[in-house]
Every structure is written in C-alpha cells, then in structure tokens.
Design a protein around this motif. Structure first.
Motif, PDB file in Angstrom:
ATOM      1  N   ALA A  95      -2.418  -6.565  17.047  1.00 51.36           N
ATOM      2  CA  ALA A  95      -1.955  -7.955  16.994  1.00 51.36           C
ATOM      3  C   ALA A  95      -1.168  -8.212  15.714  1.00 51.36           C
ATOM      4  CB  ALA A  95      -3.142  -8.908  17.084  1.00 51.36           C
ATOM      5  N   ALA A  96      -1.710  -7.756  14.590  1.00 49.53           N
ATOM      6  CA  ALA A  96      -1.028  -7.951  13.311  1.00 49.53           C
ATOM      7  C   ALA A  96       0.330  -7.252  13.301  1.00 49.53           C
ATOM      8  CB  ALA A  96      -1.904  -7.433  12.171  1.00 49.53           C
ATOM      9  N   ALA A  97       0.382  -6.049  13.873  1.00 51.75           N
ATOM     10  CA  ALA A  97       1.632  -5.304  13.908  1.00 51.75           C
ATOM     11  C   ALA A  97       2.680  -6.006  14.763  1.00 51.75           C
ATOM     12  CB  ALA A  97       1.385  -3.890  14.428  1.00 51.75           C
ATOM     13  N   LEU A  98       2.249  -6.618  15.858  1.00 51.46           N
ATOM     14  CA  LEU A  98       3.186  -7.379  16.690  1.00 51.46           C
ATOM     15  C   LEU A  98       3.781  -8.546  15.900  1.00 51.46           C
ATOM     16  CD1 LEU A  98       1.314  -7.389  20.118  1.00 51.46           C
ATOM     17  CD2 LEU A  98       3.563  -6.393  19.669  1.00 51.46           C
ATOM     18  N   GLY A  99       2.964  -9.180  15.086  1.00 51.35           N
ATOM     19  CA  GLY A  99       3.492 -10.241  14.233  1.00 51.35           C
ATOM     20  C   GLY A  99       4.476  -9.711  13.208  1.00 51.35           C
ATOM     21  N   ASP A 100       4.138  -8.562  12.619  1.00 49.99           N
ATOM     22  CA  ASP A 100       5.013  -7.974  11.603  1.00 49.99           C
ATOM     23  C   ASP A 100       6.390  -7.633  12.155  1.00 49.99           C
ATOM     24  OD1 ASP A 100       3.070  -8.114   9.630  1.00 49.99           O
ATOM     25  OD2 ASP A 100       2.316  -6.089  10.003  1.00 49.99           O
ATOM     26  N   LEU A 101       6.438  -7.211  13.412  1.00 45.97           N
ATOM     27  CA  LEU A 101       7.714  -6.810  14.008  1.00 45.97           C
ATOM     28  C   LEU A 101       8.641  -7.995  14.280  1.00 45.97           C
ATOM     29  CD1 LEU A 101       6.693  -4.041  16.561  1.00 45.97           C
ATOM     30  CD2 LEU A 101       7.848  -3.748  14.371  1.00 45.97           C
ATOM     31  N   LYS A 102       8.024  -9.195  14.412  1.00 42.43           N
ATOM     32  CA  LYS A 102       8.809 -10.425  14.615  1.00 42.43           C
ATOM     33  C   LYS A 102       9.735 -10.353  15.832  1.00 42.43           C
ATOM     34  CE  LYS A 102       8.640 -12.001   9.836  1.00 42.43           C
ATOM     35  NZ  LYS A 102       7.555 -11.100   9.441  1.00 42.43           N
ATOM     36  N   GLN A 103       9.230  -9.777  16.901  1.00 43.87           N
ATOM     37  CA  GLN A 103       9.982  -9.725  18.156  1.00 43.87           C
ATOM     38  C   GLN A 103       9.497 -10.867  19.045  1.00 43.87           C
ATOM     39  OE1 GLN A 103      12.519  -7.116  18.860  1.00 43.87           O
ATOM     40  NE2 GLN A 103      12.224  -7.288  16.646  1.00 43.87           N
ATOM     41  N   PRO A 104      10.322 -11.891  19.287  1.00 44.16           N
ATOM     42  CA  PRO A 104       9.864 -13.083  20.018  1.00 44.16           C
ATOM     43  C   PRO A 104       9.249 -12.772  21.379  1.00 44.16           C
ATOM     44  CG  PRO A 104      12.015 -13.479  19.055  1.00 44.16           C
ATOM     45  CD  PRO A 104      11.738 -12.024  18.869  1.00 44.16           C
ATOM     46  N   GLN A 105       9.680 -11.677  22.011  1.00 40.16           N
ATOM     47  CA  GLN A 105       9.180 -11.367  23.348  1.00 40.16           C
ATOM     48  C   GLN A 105       7.718 -10.926  23.345  1.00 40.16           C
ATOM     49  OE1 GLN A 105      11.536  -9.826  21.586  1.00 40.16           O
ATOM     50  NE2 GLN A 105      11.992  -7.766  22.336  1.00 40.16           N
ATOM     51  N   ALA A 106       7.128 -10.757  22.164  1.00 37.30           N
ATOM     52  CA  ALA A 106       5.708 -10.399  22.083  1.00 37.30           C
ATOM     53  C   ALA A 106       4.803 -11.614  22.254  1.00 37.30           C
ATOM     54  CB  ALA A 106       5.412  -9.721  20.750  1.00 37.30           C
ATOM     55  N   LEU A 107       5.378 -12.798  22.327  1.00 33.96           N
ATOM     56  CA  LEU A 107       4.573 -14.018  22.372  1.00 33.96           C
ATOM     57  C   LEU A 107       3.575 -14.021  23.516  1.00 33.96           C
ATOM     58  CD1 LEU A 107       3.977 -16.898  21.336  1.00 33.96           C
ATOM     59  CD2 LEU A 107       5.701 -17.708  22.956  1.00 33.96           C
ATOM     60  N   ASP A 108       4.023 -13.739  24.732  1.00 38.09           N
ATOM     61  CA  ASP A 108       3.131 -13.807  25.885  1.00 38.09           C
ATOM     62  C   ASP A 108       1.954 -12.845  25.732  1.00 38.09           C
ATOM     63  OD1 ASP A 108       4.672 -15.740  27.056  1.00 38.09           O
ATOM     64  OD2 ASP A 108       5.724 -14.384  28.421  1.00 38.09           O
ATOM     65  N   ASP A 109       2.198 -11.682  25.183  1.00 40.55           N
ATOM     66  CA  ASP A 109       1.111 -10.714  24.991  1.00 40.55           C
ATOM     67  C   ASP A 109       0.058 -11.269  24.034  1.00 40.55           C
ATOM     68  OD1 ASP A 109       2.337  -8.180  26.351  1.00 40.55           O
ATOM     69  OD2 ASP A 109       3.922  -8.958  25.067  1.00 40.55           O
ATOM     70  N   LEU A 110       0.502 -11.905  22.960  1.00 41.81           N
ATOM     71  CA  LEU A 110      -0.436 -12.460  21.987  1.00 41.81           C
ATOM     72  C   LEU A 110      -1.201 -13.647  22.569  1.00 41.81           C
ATOM     73  CD1 LEU A 110       1.854 -12.244  18.838  1.00 41.81           C
ATOM     74  CD2 LEU A 110      -0.259 -10.948  19.214  1.00 41.81           C
ATOM     75  N   LEU A 111      -0.506 -14.507  23.296  1.00 42.02           N
ATOM     76  CA  LEU A 111      -1.180 -15.669  23.889  1.00 42.02           C
ATOM     77  C   LEU A 111      -2.206 -15.235  24.939  1.00 42.02           C
ATOM     78  CD1 LEU A 111       1.776 -18.195  24.340  1.00 42.02           C
ATOM     79  CD2 LEU A 111       0.105 -18.056  22.474  1.00 42.02           C
ATOM     80  N   GLU A 112      -1.855 -14.275  25.759  1.00 45.13           N
ATOM     81  CA  GLU A 112      -2.798 -13.789  26.775  1.00 45.13           C
ATOM     82  C   GLU A 112      -4.008 -13.139  26.112  1.00 45.13           C
ATOM     83  OE1 GLU A 112      -0.549 -11.182  29.244  1.00 45.13           O
ATOM     84  OE2 GLU A 112       0.756 -12.787  30.013  1.00 45.13           O
ATOM     85  N   ALA A 113      -3.767 -12.382  25.056  1.00 45.52           N
ATOM     86  CA  ALA A 113      -4.865 -11.717  24.361  1.00 45.52           C
ATOM     87  C   ALA A 113      -5.803 -12.737  23.727  1.00 45.52           C
ATOM     88  CB  ALA A 113      -4.316 -10.768  23.299  1.00 45.52           C
ATOM     89  N   TYR A 114      -5.246 -13.822  23.199  1.00 41.78           N
ATOM     90  CA  TYR A 114      -6.105 -14.841  22.574  1.00 41.78           C
ATOM     91  C   TYR A 114      -7.043 -15.464  23.599  1.00 41.78           C
ATOM     92  CZ  TYR A 114      -7.727 -18.557  19.581  1.00 41.78           C
ATOM     93  OH  TYR A 114      -8.542 -19.384  18.846  1.00 41.78           O
ATOM     94  N   GLN A 115      -6.560 -15.652  24.807  1.00 41.84           N
ATOM     95  CA  GLN A 115      -7.371 -16.278  25.848  1.00 41.84           C
ATOM     96  C   GLN A 115      -8.496 -15.366  26.325  1.00 41.84           C
ATOM     97  OE1 GLN A 115      -7.149 -19.468  26.611  1.00 41.84           O
ATOM     98  NE2 GLN A 115      -5.476 -19.583  25.126  1.00 41.84           N
ATOM     99  N   ARG A 116      -8.286 -14.056  26.299  1.00 42.68           N
ATOM    100  CA  ARG A 116      -9.314 -13.161  26.836  1.00 42.68           C
ATOM    101  C   ARG A 116     -10.243 -12.596  25.761  1.00 42.68           C
ATOM    102  NH1 ARG A 116      -4.668  -9.754  27.390  1.00 42.68           N
ATOM    103  NH2 ARG A 116      -4.717  -8.079  25.848  1.00 42.68           N
TER     104      ARG A 116
END
Length: 226
Positions: free
Chosen positions: A95-116
C-alpha cells in the motif's frame, strides 16, 4: 565500493541462498544498483518464501525510478501483493509503495483494500497512501475515515486531506480542533495551512490559541501567509 549492473548475477545467486541473511543482504544491495538492474533483482525477491525478504523488496519498489523503469509497470506487482500476500506487513508495504509511485490509477485498488482489510497497519498505510497518491477521488473515503474512533487513523486521514488540497475538507477538519489529542490538532493545523484559503482562517485562528505551543506557532505562521 559502488554496486553496478555487473554485480547483478552474484546478487541473484545470493537470493537463492538458504541463509536468510544472505537474501536480505542481496535485497538491500538493490538500492545501489541502476534502476533496471534493481528491478530485475526485486522482481525475483518478491517471490521469496520469507515475509521479511518480500517486505524489503516490496518497500523498495515504491521508490524505484529512473531510466528504463516505468512506474506504471510496477502496479500489477504491488496490486497483487496488496490483495494476496498472507502477511499483513507485506500488504502494508505494498500500500505504501503504491502511494510512493503516485500513479492515479492505483486509487481503486487502495479503496477496495481499505474496505476489505481488518489489519490496522494495512488500513493505516492505505490512508497515508491515499494522500501520497493525490487523486481527488479519494476525498469521500478520507472524510469517512475522519469518523473512525481510532485517533491514529483519523490523524492519517487529516494529513491525507491536506495533501489532496481540496478546500471542501475544511468543514470536516474543523470539528477535530477540539480533540484532546494535541498531535491530531497539530495535523489538522498542518492540513488547514496546506489548504491555504480564507475559509481556513477561522480554524487556524482558534488553533493559534492552542495550549500546545507547537500547534499554536504553526497556526500563527499559517495565518501570516494567508
């Protein structure tokens, strides 16, 4: 001694060692390699059976950049580990690495992960990553996190809202000025300063009177720059 691409075969061999220390040493050496060579090494390391090795490799993927490395190409790796790794600290690193990369298309992956997710560390890392990502579509989720009873999650959400820079956050941040936790008040102060609009002035004026001098001083400085 500088590590070069020529050292890659030896480091890859270390990754095959039965000794955990050898494998961790190889992953740490990836920091000294040119980006493309480091990527080759880390792609092998993320398949290691030991969570410490996977964690070390995943953590570096988020900071990997340079000639020959497309950050978007790293997304499938990080998405998979965020979703599937059995160890929560590895998922948190993804999750932290996805934030570091700053690729906007990672948003859905992070939001889905937060819910589960049920693991606190992963949820915390996701919230922080949403701020790093800077995708404005994270706004509603971060506002919801502000309602969490966990003050550390709330603090992370306040910081992330400041990073997003959406002035709509001001009305959601202002109630937190009354928190007993000075570190949360300080983070709210930083967020309001980042938002930097006249609408933030009332909240910053209140924070300028905060009993914690670190909070009050930051609020005064922010007011002076409005």
């Amino acid at each position: 001694m500088t590590t070069t691409s020529g050292d890659l075969p030896a480091l890859l061999e270390l990754l095959s060692s039965q000794n955990l220390g050898d494998r961790l040493r190889a992953v740490n050496k990836a920091r000294e390699l040119p980006p493309t060579a480091a990527l080759t090494l880390l792609q092998r390391a993320v398949t290691d059976e030991n969570a410490r090795v996977r964690y070390a490799a995943i953590s570096q993927l988020g900071t990997l950049s340079g000639e020959g490395v497309d950050p978007a190409a790293l997304l499938p790796i990080l998405r998979r580990f965020l979703r599937e790794d059995p160890e929560f600290d590895v998922r948190a690193a993804a999750a932290a690495a996805l934030g570091d990369l700053k690729q906007p298309q990672a948003l859905d992956d992070l939001l889905e992960a937060y819910q589960r997710e049920t693991e606190w560390l992963v949820r915390f890392s996701i919230v922080a990553a949403l701020g790093e990502l800077g995708n404005p579509a994270a706004f509603d989720t971060l506002v919801q996190v502000l309602q969490e009873e966990d003050e550390l999650l709330t603090t992370a959400a306040a910081a992330a809202l400041g990073d997003l820079g959406d002035p709509r956050a001001i009305s959601h941040l202002e109630p937190l000025i009354d928190s007993d936790d000075w570190q949360l008040r300080y983070r709210v102060c930083i967020a309001l300063a980042q938002l930097g609009t006249e609408a933030a002035r009332p909240g910053l004026t209140r924070l300028a009177q905060d009993p914690q001098e670190q909070v009050a001083a930051h609020a005064r400085a922010a007011l002076a720059s409005l």
